[in-house]
Design a protein around this motif. Sequence first.
Motif: not given
Length: 197
Positions: A16-29, A57-62
């Motif tokens: 599953r692919r989930l889009s999100f608003v990218a904020e400065e400094g956000l670096r999903p694993t 982004s919530g990537a780890l918890g998701l």
Amino acid sequence: MKKSELRIIGGRWRGRRLSFVAEEGLRPTLDRYRETLFNWLMFDVEGARCLDLFAGSGALGLEALSRGAQHVDFVDTSATATRNIKQHLNTLDCERASVYQSGAEPWLKLHQADKPYDLIFLDPPFNKNLLQPCIYLLEYGGFFHENSKIYLEAEAEFSTGRLPSHWQVLKQKKAKNKLFLLLECPTPQAFQANSVT
């Protein structure tokens, strides 16, 4: 606003692919590091209570929820990030999570754990001195039990000597600018009891 995307790599929502608003400094694993982490945690995620601090982004918890975690608490200081995570959970029709907009340190101070977490994801912005206060609060706030595990991402220069001496490094990986650690963290009480001869 610029949109970014994360992909869930395993479990119920694999692919599953989930889009999100990218904020400065956000670096999903990155996917490859997330895959390594969840290979390390192969037998630890099913049924686990998890805490995703600095959730971003919530990537780890998701990913943990996709792989059968019982519940995840997501914590992030950004309104945009927490809004994104709530939308992801809604998209996935998942009610096994709570989302808190808060800094990690004040959240830990306010939420003395009534029940320990099995897994804690600790991935703060680099070079902002955010780890040490959280480590202290996790250690003494009742947030984990004797077999709990913490996944920690830090800048490559981070020294494991800054961790409590009884925390055990189970797995370790280095990239050019990052350090990835999987830790097992006996409670202070368990450590003290085991130290008595």
